[in-house]
Each structure stands twice: as C-alpha cells, then as structure tokens.
Design a protein around this motif. Sequence first.
Motif, mmCIF file in Angstrom:
data_model
loop_
_atom_site.group_PDB
_atom_site.id
_atom_site.type_symbol
_atom_site.label_atom_id
_atom_site.label_comp_id
_atom_site.label_asym_id
_atom_site.label_seq_id
_atom_site.Cartn_x
_atom_site.Cartn_y
_atom_site.Cartn_z
ATOM 1 N N ARG A 7 38.436 25.315 30.239
ATOM 2 C CA ARG A 7 38.818 23.895 30.214
ATOM 3 C C ARG A 7 37.985 23.079 29.235
ATOM 4 N N GLU A 8 36.778 23.548 28.903
ATOM 5 C CA GLU A 8 35.908 22.816 27.980
ATOM 6 C C GLU A 8 36.381 22.929 26.533
ATOM 7 N N LYS A 9 37.239 23.895 26.249
ATOM 8 C CA LYS A 9 37.694 24.119 24.880
ATOM 9 C C LYS A 9 38.835 23.174 24.535
ATOM 10 N N ASN A 10 38.992 22.911 23.224
ATOM 11 C CA ASN A 10 40.106 22.079 22.779
ATOM 12 C C ASN A 10 41.327 22.957 22.515
ATOM 13 N N MET A 11 42.437 22.356 22.159
ATOM 14 C CA MET A 11 43.702 23.081 22.014
ATOM 15 C C MET A 11 43.648 24.142 20.908
ATOM 16 N N VAL A 12 42.965 23.846 19.824
ATOM 17 C CA VAL A 12 42.863 24.814 18.727
ATOM 18 C C VAL A 12 42.110 26.053 19.194
ATOM 19 N N GLU A 13 40.999 25.839 19.888
ATOM 20 C CA GLU A 13 40.217 26.959 20.396
ATOM 21 C C GLU A 13 41.005 27.747 21.447
ATOM 22 N N LEU A 14 41.771 27.047 22.280
ATOM 23 C CA LEU A 14 42.573 27.718 23.297
ATOM 24 C C LEU A 14 43.652 28.582 22.662
ATOM 25 N N ASN A 15 44.304 28.071 21.641
ATOM 26 C CA ASN A 15 45.338 28.857 20.971
ATOM 27 C C ASN A 15 44.750 30.078 20.281
ATOM 28 N N LYS A 16 43.562 29.913 19.697
ATOM 29 C CA LYS A 16 42.886 31.059 19.068
ATOM 30 C C LYS A 16 42.500 32.091 20.126
ATOM 31 N N GLU A 17 42.014 31.630 21.260
ATOM 32 C CA GLU A 17 41.645 32.519 22.355
ATOM 33 C C GLU A 17 42.870 33.284 22.855
ATOM 34 N N LEU A 18 44.002 32.601 22.949
ATOM 35 C CA LEU A 18 45.240 33.234 23.396
ATOM 36 C C LEU A 18 45.672 34.337 22.427
ATOM 37 N N VAL A 19 45.593 34.063 21.146
ATOM 38 C CA VAL A 19 45.954 35.067 20.141
ATOM 39 C C VAL A 19 45.011 36.270 20.230
ATOM 40 N N ASP A 20 43.730 36.013 20.397
ATOM 41 C CA ASP A 20 42.752 37.097 20.511
ATOM 42 C C ASP A 20 43.020 37.957 21.745
ATOM 43 N N LEU A 21 43.325 37.313 22.860
ATOM 44 C CA LEU A 21 43.590 38.055 24.094
ATOM 45 C C LEU A 21 44.860 38.883 23.979
ATOM 46 N N LYS A 22 45.891 38.336 23.359
ATOM 47 C CA LYS A 22 47.130 39.088 23.184
ATOM 48 C C LYS A 22 46.906 40.295 22.277
ATOM 49 N N SER A 23 46.080 40.115 21.256
ATOM 50 C CA SER A 23 45.742 41.226 20.370
ATOM 51 C C SER A 23 44.986 42.307 21.130
ATOM 52 N N GLU A 24 44.045 41.884 21.950
ATOM 53 C CA GLU A 24 43.274 42.837 22.747
ATOM 54 C C GLU A 24 44.180 43.582 23.735
ATOM 55 N N LEU A 25 45.131 42.867 24.345
ATOM 56 C CA LEU A 25 46.063 43.495 25.272
ATOM 57 C C LEU A 25 46.907 44.547 24.553
ATOM 58 N N PHE A 26 47.342 44.245 23.346
ATOM 59 C CA PHE A 26 48.112 45.211 22.574
ATOM 60 C C PHE A 26 47.295 46.480 22.327
ATOM 61 N N LYS A 27 46.049 46.302 21.934
ATOM 62 C CA LYS A 27 45.184 47.456 21.672
ATOM 63 C C LYS A 27 44.962 48.279 22.933
ATOM 64 N N LEU A 28 44.782 47.601 24.062
ATOM 65 C CA LEU A 28 44.573 48.309 25.317
ATOM 66 C C LEU A 28 45.817 49.084 25.735
ATOM 67 N N ARG A 29 46.976 48.478 25.542
ATOM 68 C CA ARG A 29 48.223 49.182 25.878
ATOM 69 C C ARG A 29 48.409 50.407 24.989
ATOM 70 N N PHE A 30 48.033 50.292 23.735
ATOM 71 C CA PHE A 30 48.127 51.422 22.822
ATOM 72 C C PHE A 30 47.179 52.533 23.274
ATOM 73 N N GLN A 31 45.971 52.175 23.674
ATOM 74 C CA GLN A 31 45.014 53.169 24.173
ATOM 75 C C GLN A 31 45.530 53.823 25.449
ATOM 76 N N LEU A 32 46.179 53.048 26.309
ATOM 77 C CA LEU A 32 46.733 53.595 27.541
ATOM 78 C C LEU A 32 47.829 54.620 27.232
#
Length: 67
Positions: A7-32
């Motif tokens: 909640r302390e982050k602004n919208m730009v940081e939140l959107n960047k965090e979302l992109v990073d998490l989605k990228s990480e999820l993709f990598k994890l699914r590939f590893q699975l």
Amino acid sequence: MKASEIREKNMVELNKELVDLKSELFKLRFQLATNQLENPMKLKDVKKSIAKVKTIIREKELSGAEK
C-alpha cells in the motif's frame, strides 16, 4: 510481501511489481513443467502476491474515482 508494504507504493511501482510477479510466475510454471521446481509452494506464494497487488491497485483506482 505484506499488504501494508504494498500500500505504501505508488501506481507506477505497483504496476512494475505486478509485471515482475507475472514474469516470476511464468518462470516457475516452466520449471514445474520441466520437473526442475524445487519448492512447489513458491507458486502459491507468487499467485497470492499477484492477487494482493491487483487488489491494492483496484482499491487505489476506486479511491481516486471517488475524489
């Protein structure tokens, strides 16, 4: 990551965090799929983090619309 930290982050940081998490999820699914994932609970944690970030983004959008 805790919701209070997100909640302390602004919208730009939140959107960047979302992109990073989605990228990480993709990598994890590939590893699975290739049987290289050491900790399957990491998938659950990343999905929950994505949900938290999306929820907070939506809260900020709604609070901005009310003003």
